[in-house]
Design a protein around this motif. Structure first.
Motif, PDB file in Angstrom:
ATOM      1  N   LYS A 178      43.947 -13.698  25.829  1.00  0.00           N
ATOM      2  CA  LYS A 178      42.527 -13.590  25.479  1.00  0.00           C
ATOM      3  C   LYS A 178      42.374 -13.057  24.061  1.00  0.00           C
ATOM      4  O   LYS A 178      41.568 -12.183  23.785  1.00  0.00           O
ATOM      5  CB  LYS A 178      41.810 -12.694  26.483  1.00  0.00           C
ATOM      6  N   ILE A 179      43.139 -13.645  23.160  1.00  0.00           N
ATOM      7  CA  ILE A 179      43.224 -13.154  21.787  1.00  0.00           C
ATOM      8  C   ILE A 179      41.908 -13.273  21.033  1.00  0.00           C
ATOM      9  O   ILE A 179      41.643 -12.490  20.132  1.00  0.00           O
ATOM     10  CB  ILE A 179      44.355 -13.897  21.050  1.00  0.00           C
ATOM     11  N   GLY A 180      41.060 -14.208  21.386  1.00  0.00           N
ATOM     12  CA  GLY A 180      39.811 -14.403  20.667  1.00  0.00           C
ATOM     13  C   GLY A 180      38.744 -13.365  20.975  1.00  0.00           C
ATOM     14  O   GLY A 180      37.742 -13.281  20.280  1.00  0.00           O
ATOM     15  N   GLU A 181      38.961 -12.572  22.016  1.00  0.00           N
ATOM     16  CA  GLU A 181      37.966 -11.568  22.376  1.00  0.00           C
ATOM     17  C   GLU A 181      37.941 -10.435  21.353  1.00  0.00           C
ATOM     18  O   GLU A 181      38.949 -10.102  20.762  1.00  0.00           O
ATOM     19  CB  GLU A 181      38.264 -11.004  23.760  1.00  0.00           C
ATOM     20  N   ASP A 182      36.771  -9.865  21.175  1.00  0.00           N
ATOM     21  CA  ASP A 182      36.617  -8.747  20.249  1.00  0.00           C
ATOM     22  C   ASP A 182      36.853  -7.425  20.958  1.00  0.00           C
ATOM     23  O   ASP A 182      36.111  -6.469  20.782  1.00  0.00           O
ATOM     24  CB  ASP A 182      35.215  -8.774  19.622  1.00  0.00           C
ATOM     25  N   PHE A 183      37.872  -7.373  21.755  1.00  0.00           N
ATOM     26  CA  PHE A 183      38.201  -6.209  22.562  1.00  0.00           C
ATOM     27  C   PHE A 183      38.992  -5.204  21.729  1.00  0.00           C
ATOM     28  O   PHE A 183      40.052  -5.535  21.212  1.00  0.00           O
ATOM     29  CB  PHE A 183      39.065  -6.691  23.728  1.00  0.00           C
ATOM     30  N   PRO A 184      38.513  -3.972  21.569  1.00  0.00           N
ATOM     31  CA  PRO A 184      39.291  -2.992  20.809  1.00  0.00           C
ATOM     32  C   PRO A 184      40.534  -2.560  21.586  1.00  0.00           C
ATOM     33  O   PRO A 184      40.483  -2.386  22.798  1.00  0.00           O
ATOM     34  CB  PRO A 184      38.346  -1.818  20.613  1.00  0.00           C
ATOM     35  N   ARG A 185      41.621  -2.411  20.862  1.00  0.00           N
ATOM     36  CA  ARG A 185      42.883  -1.973  21.452  1.00  0.00           C
ATOM     37  C   ARG A 185      43.492  -0.911  20.558  1.00  0.00           C
ATOM     38  O   ARG A 185      43.343  -0.948  19.348  1.00  0.00           O
ATOM     39  CB  ARG A 185      43.878  -3.135  21.561  1.00  0.00           C
ATOM     40  N   GLY A 186      44.220   0.007  21.153  1.00  0.00           N
ATOM     41  CA  GLY A 186      44.907   1.052  20.402  1.00  0.00           C
ATOM     42  C   GLY A 186      46.330   0.697  20.053  1.00  0.00           C
ATOM     43  O   GLY A 186      46.896   1.229  19.106  1.00  0.00           O
TER      44      GLY A 186
ATOM     45  N   VAL B 247      46.200   0.719   6.232  1.00  0.00           N
ATOM     46  CA  VAL B 247      45.888  -0.696   6.054  1.00  0.00           C
ATOM     47  C   VAL B 247      44.390  -0.909   5.943  1.00  0.00           C
ATOM     48  O   VAL B 247      43.612  -0.365   6.730  1.00  0.00           O
ATOM     49  CB  VAL B 247      46.450  -1.525   7.233  1.00  0.00           C
ATOM     50  N   THR B 248      43.988  -1.714   4.968  1.00  0.00           N
ATOM     51  CA  THR B 248      42.606  -2.174   4.877  1.00  0.00           C
ATOM     52  C   THR B 248      42.578  -3.637   5.302  1.00  0.00           C
ATOM     53  O   THR B 248      43.583  -4.339   5.204  1.00  0.00           O
ATOM     54  CB  THR B 248      42.038  -2.042   3.451  1.00  0.00           C
ATOM     55  N   GLY B 249      41.428  -4.089   5.786  1.00  0.00           N
ATOM     56  CA  GLY B 249      41.269  -5.473   6.199  1.00  0.00           C
ATOM     57  C   GLY B 249      40.894  -5.622   7.664  1.00  0.00           C
ATOM     58  O   GLY B 249      40.380  -6.654   8.071  1.00  0.00           O
ATOM     59  N   PHE B 250      41.144  -4.595   8.464  1.00  0.00           N
ATOM     60  CA  PHE B 250      40.739  -4.630   9.867  1.00  0.00           C
ATOM     61  C   PHE B 250      39.231  -4.446   9.995  1.00  0.00           C
ATOM     62  O   PHE B 250      38.609  -4.971  10.899  1.00  0.00           O
ATOM     63  CB  PHE B 250      41.413  -3.497  10.661  1.00  0.00           C
ATOM     64  N   HIS B 251      38.671  -3.637   9.094  1.00  0.00           N
ATOM     65  CA  HIS B 251      37.248  -3.301   9.132  1.00  0.00           C
ATOM     66  C   HIS B 251      36.713  -3.405   7.709  1.00  0.00           C
ATOM     67  O   HIS B 251      37.424  -3.132   6.739  1.00  0.00           O
ATOM     68  CB  HIS B 251      37.069  -1.874   9.675  1.00  0.00           C
ATOM     69  N   ALA B 252      35.449  -3.793   7.585  1.00  0.00           N
ATOM     70  CA  ALA B 252      34.853  -4.000   6.258  1.00  0.00           C
ATOM     71  C   ALA B 252      34.786  -2.731   5.413  1.00  0.00           C
ATOM     72  O   ALA B 252      34.914  -2.786   4.197  1.00  0.00           O
ATOM     73  CB  ALA B 252      33.455  -4.587   6.411  1.00  0.00           C
TER      74      ALA B 252
ATOM     75  N   GLU C   7      40.046  -4.467  16.915  1.00  0.00           N
ATOM     76  CA  GLU C   7      39.948  -5.657  17.743  1.00  0.00           C
ATOM     77  C   GLU C   7      41.321  -6.315  17.905  1.00  0.00           C
ATOM     78  O   GLU C   7      42.088  -6.414  16.942  1.00  0.00           O
ATOM     79  CB  GLU C   7      38.980  -6.654  17.125  1.00  0.00           C
ATOM     80  N   LEU C   8      41.593  -6.773  19.124  1.00  0.00           N
ATOM     81  CA  LEU C   8      42.866  -7.411  19.437  1.00  0.00           C
ATOM     82  C   LEU C   8      43.181  -8.554  18.484  1.00  0.00           C
ATOM     83  O   LEU C   8      44.311  -8.681  18.003  1.00  0.00           O
ATOM     84  CB  LEU C   8      42.867  -7.904  20.889  1.00  0.00           C
ATOM     85  N   LYS C   9      42.174  -9.361  18.166  1.00  0.00           N
ATOM     86  CA  LYS C   9      42.426 -10.512  17.291  1.00  0.00           C
ATOM     87  C   LYS C   9      42.949 -10.063  15.927  1.00  0.00           C
ATOM     88  O   LYS C   9      43.797 -10.723  15.332  1.00  0.00           O
ATOM     89  CB  LYS C   9      41.184 -11.387  17.146  1.00  0.00           C
ATOM     90  N   HIS C  10      42.471  -8.908  15.423  1.00  0.00           N
ATOM     91  CA  HIS C  10      42.962  -8.400  14.146  1.00  0.00           C
ATOM     92  C   HIS C  10      44.380  -7.841  14.261  1.00  0.00           C
ATOM     93  O   HIS C  10      45.177  -7.979  13.336  1.00  0.00           O
ATOM     94  CB  HIS C  10      42.040  -7.314  13.586  1.00  0.00           C
ATOM     95  N   LEU C  11      44.695  -7.211  15.380  1.00  0.00           N
ATOM     96  CA  LEU C  11      46.037  -6.663  15.557  1.00  0.00           C
ATOM     97  C   LEU C  11      47.081  -7.774  15.545  1.00  0.00           C
ATOM     98  O   LEU C  11      48.128  -7.652  14.911  1.00  0.00           O
ATOM     99  CB  LEU C  11      46.124  -5.864  16.854  1.00  0.00           C
ATOM    100  N   VAL C  12      46.776  -8.866  16.228  1.00  0.00           N
ATOM    101  CA  VAL C  12      47.690 -10.009  16.238  1.00  0.00           C
ATOM    102  C   VAL C  12      47.686 -10.685  14.870  1.00  0.00           C
ATOM    103  O   VAL C  12      48.740 -11.044  14.344  1.00  0.00           O
ATOM    104  CB  VAL C  12      47.315 -11.000  17.360  1.00  0.00           C
ATOM    105  N   ASN C  13      46.511 -10.833  14.261  1.00  0.00           N
ATOM    106  CA  ASN C  13      46.429 -11.507  12.965  1.00  0.00           C
ATOM    107  C   ASN C  13      47.158 -10.720  11.866  1.00  0.00           C
ATOM    108  O   ASN C  13      47.737 -11.326  10.966  1.00  0.00           O
ATOM    109  CB  ASN C  13      44.971 -11.764  12.569  1.00  0.00           C
ATOM    110  N   PHE C  14      47.132  -9.394  11.927  1.00  0.00           N
ATOM    111  CA  PHE C  14      47.869  -8.598  10.949  1.00  0.00           C
ATOM    112  C   PHE C  14      49.364  -8.881  11.066  1.00  0.00           C
ATOM    113  O   PHE C  14      50.046  -9.099  10.061  1.00  0.00           O
ATOM    114  CB  PHE C  14      47.587  -7.104  11.128  1.00  0.00           C
TER     115      PHE C  14
END
Length: 136
Positions: free
Chosen positions: A18-26, A93-98, A118-125
């Protein structure tokens, strides 16, 4: 690097369907064994490195690493490690949040972020690290 990227994408789909979800993950699993090596090698060349995937650029600045010292104590060091035989390594790291940066720590098999992102950013990084590879 094509085989490595294919392997990375397969791991991403297998572990995070469910990578497209905007679910926050630690934290999430490190999806390629090459990621820590790429980060350390690039940090030796420059403490700040840009990693790009798609339209997103993540700027990672080396912060510190920990290592089990010969006396059995855990040491925290602010210089870039000479090899990958470490306990954990941290980047800002910058880029996860504006507006805000994110503390990202790689240890063992996991990448942990503070604050949660967000999970999608963790994977995208991680994807951006793999796509960028080792700087020349």
């Amino acid at each position: 690097m094509s085989n490595e990227m294919d392997s990375f994408e397969n791991e991403a789909k297998k572990n995070y369907d469910k990578i497209g979800e905007d679910f926050p993950r630690g934290s999430i699993k490190i999806l390629s064994p090459d990621i820590i090596n790429i980060l350390i090698t690039n940090a030796r060349k420059s403490k700040t490195v840009n990693y790009k995937a798609g339209d997103t650029v993540y700027t990672a600045t080396f912060s510190s690493y920990t290592l089990l010292d010969k006396d059995g104590m855990v040491g925290v060091y602010s210089d870039v490690p000479e090899d990958t035989n470490i306990r954990e390594i941290t980047f800002i790291v910058t880029g996860f949040h504006a507006k805000w940066d994110t503390e990202v720590t790689f240890s063992g098999e996991y990448m942990t972020v503070m604050p949660d992102r967000e999970l999608k950013h963790l994977v995208n990084f991680q994807r951006a690290i793999m796509k960028t590879g080792i700087s020349r």
